[in-house]
Design a protein around this motif. Structure first.
Motif, PDB file in Angstrom:
ATOM      1  N   ARG A 190      35.054 -42.698  -4.493  1.00 35.91           N
ATOM      2  CA  ARG A 190      34.614 -43.338  -5.739  1.00 35.91           C
ATOM      3  C   ARG A 190      35.608 -44.416  -6.153  1.00 35.91           C
ATOM      4  NH1 ARG A 190      33.303 -38.026  -5.769  1.00 35.91           N
ATOM      5  NH2 ARG A 190      31.189 -37.496  -6.442  1.00 35.91           N
ATOM      6  N   PRO A 191      35.091 -45.588  -6.560  1.00 31.99           N
ATOM      7  CA  PRO A 191      35.996 -46.664  -6.994  1.00 31.99           C
ATOM      8  C   PRO A 191      36.579 -46.373  -8.372  1.00 31.99           C
ATOM      9  CG  PRO A 191      33.714 -47.318  -7.297  1.00 31.99           C
ATOM     10  CD  PRO A 191      33.674 -45.995  -6.605  1.00 31.99           C
ATOM     11  N   LEU A 192      37.795 -46.829  -8.593  1.00 39.19           N
ATOM     12  CA  LEU A 192      38.435 -46.710  -9.895  1.00 39.19           C
ATOM     13  C   LEU A 192      38.122 -47.950 -10.731  1.00 39.19           C
ATOM     14  CD1 LEU A 192      41.834 -45.270  -8.665  1.00 39.19           C
ATOM     15  CD2 LEU A 192      40.188 -44.090 -10.118  1.00 39.19           C
ATOM     16  N   PRO A 193      38.225 -47.846 -12.043  1.00 37.15           N
ATOM     17  CA  PRO A 193      37.933 -49.012 -12.883  1.00 37.15           C
ATOM     18  C   PRO A 193      38.925 -50.141 -12.637  1.00 37.15           C
ATOM     19  CG  PRO A 193      38.880 -47.221 -14.190  1.00 37.15           C
ATOM     20  CD  PRO A 193      38.588 -46.656 -12.845  1.00 37.15           C
ATOM     21  N   GLU A 194      38.484 -51.356 -12.880  1.00 38.91           N
ATOM     22  CA  GLU A 194      39.349 -52.531 -12.762  1.00 38.91           C
ATOM     23  C   GLU A 194      39.568 -53.139 -14.136  1.00 38.91           C
ATOM     24  OE1 GLU A 194      41.021 -53.805 -10.336  1.00 38.91           O
ATOM     25  OE2 GLU A 194      40.272 -52.638  -8.645  1.00 38.91           O
TER      26      GLU A 194
END
Length: 327
Positions: free
Chosen positions: A143-147
């Motif tokens: 899962r991608p982390l927030p940017e």
């Protein structure tokens, strides 16, 4: 990069400094170095004795930005899933059971890893993928982390009992290491007056995630002359023991900095140049960022530990030697 973009970046960062100064007394150099890390898009490790405002600084920084914030208190019994999250069993109204991923506190823009060296290496390693790849592999999926995403960690250099030193690979993931000094006499008085009076200042949000991204992009566009890049590379190479190394490196250094060291120097120096209103990197920018960029990437031998030699002393010797060669 236009002059207007440079001016806007400087004004935006100055507003952030002013908001932090509402809460934190002094520590201007620490604040500046932390801002370098943020606008270079990297992670920072803050080291200092308890009570110097490390946690307060990180919390205030997140309040000045329109970013989500999570604090993780590292303890010996903390598990990796306490950070990354895990699948939990859900039962709906019809009685159907299913697994659902419950995100951990790592899923935030700003993550404060408080007293990071109190957790076991297994738990510390849960941060490695997040810091390098900006993703989390958990619950059978990546899962991608927030940017933007920043890990700002703290540790106490004095207390060694019940702690687990960070492995070299994880230390290398931090863009810079900030040493938080003890306050001066005047600053101590100001701290007492501010806290004893019961007055609390409200920190305003003065920069959004998109505005941070614009400053990061402006910093990346700063030009680097070949001569200045050669200087940064020579600084890195000088951290490795060998026949051509300075005497202190040959005597006390077990291993020098890796390629991420020179990447960190250039990235941080670009931010410093931008905030100074310049469009190209100068030797002075490289000199200014060398200590925080390299101090945690130089690993000393037993003789250095026995003689009380610190990495900062080694970096200063290297700077002096390479400057002399440049002249």
């Amino acid at each position: 990069m236009t002059q207007q973009a440079s001016t806007d970046s400087q004004q935006q960062v100055e507003r952030v400094r002013q908001e932090i100064a509402k809460v934190l007394v002094g520590q201007k150099e620490v604040v500046e170095q932390l801002l370098w890390a943020v606008f270079a898009g990297g992670h920072a490790l803050l080291e200092g004795v308890p009570g110097l405002g490390k946690t307060l600084l990180v919390r205030t920084l997140s309040q000045a930005f329109e970013l989500s914030f999570q604090r993780i208190q590292f303890t010996p019994d903390l598990m990796p899933t306490d950070i990354t999250g895990t699948n939990i069993l859900r039962v709906d109204e019809t009685g159907q059971q299913s697994f659902q991923f419950q995100p951990g506190p790592i899923f935030a823009h700003v993550v404060l890893a408080d007293e990071i060296n109190r957790a076991t290496p297994k738990t510390q390693s849960a941060l490695l993928e997040a810091m390098q790849e900006r993703t989390v592999s958990a619950g059978g999926a990546t899962r991608p982390l927030p940017e933007p995403f920043f890990v700002l960690a703290t540790q106490n250099p004095l207390e060694q009992e019940g702690t687990y030193p960070l492995p070299e690979a994880q230390m290398d993931r931090f863009l810079l290491k900030i040493e938080v000094p003890f306050p001066s006499e005047e600053e101590l008085k100001a701290i007492v007056m501010r806290t004893a009076g019961g007055h609390t200042s409200e920190v305003e949000k003065v920069a959004s995630g998109s505005e941070i991204a614009k400053i990061q992009q402006a910093a990346r566009e700063i030009l680097v002359a070949d001569a200045v890049l050669d200087y940064a590379v020579k600084l890195l190479l000088a951290t490795h023991p060998g026949e051509q190394a300075v005497p202190s490196v040959r005597q006390y250094v077990r291993s020098g900095a890796g390629p991420r060291g020179v990447q960190a120097i250039v990235a941080l120096a670009k931010v410093r140049a931008l905030l100074a209103g310049r469009y190209n990197l100068a030797y002075e920018d490289v000199d200014a960022v060398a200590l925080p960029a390299l101090r945690h990437r130089i690993f000393l031998n037993f003789e250095a530990e026995a003689n009380g030699i610190r990495p900062d002393q080694i970096v200063r010797d290297i700077l002096e030697s390479v400057r002399d060669q440049k002249r």
